[in-house]
Design a protein around this motif. Structure first.
Motif, short mmCIF file in Angstrom:
data_model
loop_
_atom_site.label_atom_id
_atom_site.label_comp_id
_atom_site.label_asym_id
_atom_site.label_seq_id
_atom_site.Cartn_x
_atom_site.Cartn_y
_atom_site.Cartn_z
N PHE A 23 34.66 -73.35 33.62
CA PHE A 23 35.04 -73.69 34.98
C PHE A 23 34.93 -72.45 35.85
O PHE A 23 35.66 -71.47 35.67
CB PHE A 23 36.48 -74.22 35.03
N GLU A 24 34.01 -72.50 36.80
CA GLU A 24 33.83 -71.37 37.70
C GLU A 24 35.08 -71.16 38.55
O GLU A 24 35.75 -72.13 38.93
CB GLU A 24 32.62 -71.63 38.60
N GLY A 25 35.39 -69.90 38.87
CA GLY A 25 36.53 -69.62 39.72
C GLY A 25 37.26 -68.36 39.29
O GLY A 25 37.14 -67.91 38.14
N ASP A 26 38.03 -67.79 40.22
CA ASP A 26 38.75 -66.56 39.94
C ASP A 26 39.78 -66.73 38.82
O ASP A 26 40.00 -65.82 38.03
CB ASP A 26 39.46 -66.07 41.20
N ARG A 27 40.43 -67.91 38.78
CA ARG A 27 41.49 -68.13 37.79
C ARG A 27 40.95 -68.55 36.43
O ARG A 27 41.61 -68.36 35.41
CB ARG A 27 42.45 -69.22 38.29
N THR A 28 39.77 -69.17 36.43
CA THR A 28 39.27 -69.82 35.22
C THR A 28 37.96 -69.25 34.68
O THR A 28 37.59 -69.53 33.54
CB THR A 28 39.04 -71.32 35.49
#
Length: 354
Positions: free
Chosen positions: A317-322
């Motif tokens: 999952f792309e993203g800063d948290r994931t």
């Protein structure tokens, strides 16, 4: 053509499901499906279905399967809503409990990515609550929303939030709390009793995971009769088909098979955890049928891409948290070892490349 479509729908980013690759050589560990077979009672009931019954509409309120759920959980049948998968239940909760003018939907970030999509479909505000660096949670002071979706155990992080903390939140929250227990049969604790203790709580479950029946699309929720009646007011006319109702009914009666399946998943979860840790993965303590892991170099995205080249499918999952993590469904032991072999190949190449 655009003037024929609602502006909010034009702007909407729809839900992105996991890929569904086909082929006998595919190792599919990306959508949290169950690798074991469902109850043999399901096979039997499908052979016994009266074809003439399919010419008639199904029971609009799923009476027989709700009776089984009521007996299993020791609740009244009037405290149960049955839906076309738990996703329908979630969507109906927004339609029933969130005013379009001023209402809002809350959920954790990261959590089930369908929640904001359902809110955006209904043109209501989303109020996500960011999890901390360890994927724990603390509600902001003065936080409010009309509905809060609390996934427990959470996805994609695989962590179980303590029941005491969930109950504390329920007691202080002015809106409806929907506790999404899609993975609870793999966990050490459930919040189901909160659904009968508090008038603002619904607990939602599915047969997709622990019953190995993702293909029939059946879910349900339990809660105060007033909330349940509201859902029945706005559901589709015949929302759960005849075959699904019958399959769900016999599966829910077969406690032994479900318990055997969940035990097998837990055992395979332990094996996969140990194998990944041996490869240098940071594995969070899962209470689900998947693992949330932080891999070593060359990192999550690269490993995801390299596995896909080898016909091994997981989720990134792309993203800063994931973005630094991978979600890997717990498969059979054979699937686990194929995953490990592919990872050994990838990590070996990564080391030789410097």
């Amino acid at each position: 053509m655009k003037n024929l479509i609602r502006k909010s729908v034009q702007a909407l980013d729809g839900y992105v499901p996991g890929e569904q690759p086909q082929g006998s050589d595919v190792v599919k560990l990306n959508t949290n499906e169950n690798p074991w077979l469902c109850s043999v009672e399901v096979h039997d009931i499908l052979r016994e279905i009266d074809m003439a019954a399919l010419a008639k509409y199904p029971d609009p309120v799923c009476t027989e399967v709700r009776k089984v759920i009521a007996e299993n959980l020791s609740v009244g049948i009037g405290n149960i809503f049955a839906g076309n998968g738990s996703d329908e239940v979630l969507a109906l909760c927004i339609r029933a409990f969130v005013e379009r003018d001023g209402g809002s939907v809350g959920f954790f970030d990261p959590s089930y990515s369908l929640y904001p999509v359902l809110a955006n479909i209904e043109d209501v505000e989303t109020r996500p609550v960011a999890l901390d660096e360890n994927f724990g949670w603390q509600m902001p002071d003065g936080y409010e929303s009309s509905v809060f979706f609390l996934t427990n155990p959470n996805a994609p992080t695989s962590l179980l939030f303590p029941k005491e903390k969930v109950e504390e939140f329920v007691c202080s929250f002015p809106g409806v709390v929907v506790i999404d227990e899609a993975y609870v049969d793999f966990a050490s604790e459930t919040c189901m009793d909160l659904a009968t203790q508090y008038k603002n709580v619904l607990v939602c479950r599915t047969l997709s995971k622990s019953y190995a029946l993702a293909g029939i699309r059946f879910g349900y929720c339990v809660g105060d009769k007033e909330l349940i009646d509201a859902l029945y007011k706005i559901k589709d006319s015949y929302n759960v088909n005849t075959l699904t109702q019958e399959v769900a009914r016999v599966a829910l009666l077969d406690h032994g098979t479900m318990e055997a399946i969940t035990t097998a998943v837990k055992n395979s979860r332990k094996l996969m955890t140990e194998e990944l840790q041996a490869l240098g993965f940071d594995v969070l303590p899962s209470e689900t049928n998947f693992l949330w892991v932080k891999p070593p170099k060359p990192g999550a995205k690269k490993i995801f891409e390299e596995l896909k080249k080898r016909n091994v499918y997981i989720r990134w999952f792309e993203g800063d948290r994931t973005g630094d993590y991978l979600r890997i469904t717990v498969g059979s032991d054979a699937q686990t070892m194929l995953l490990v072999e592919a990872l050994e190949d990838i990590l070996g190449k990564g080391k030789s490349d410097g």
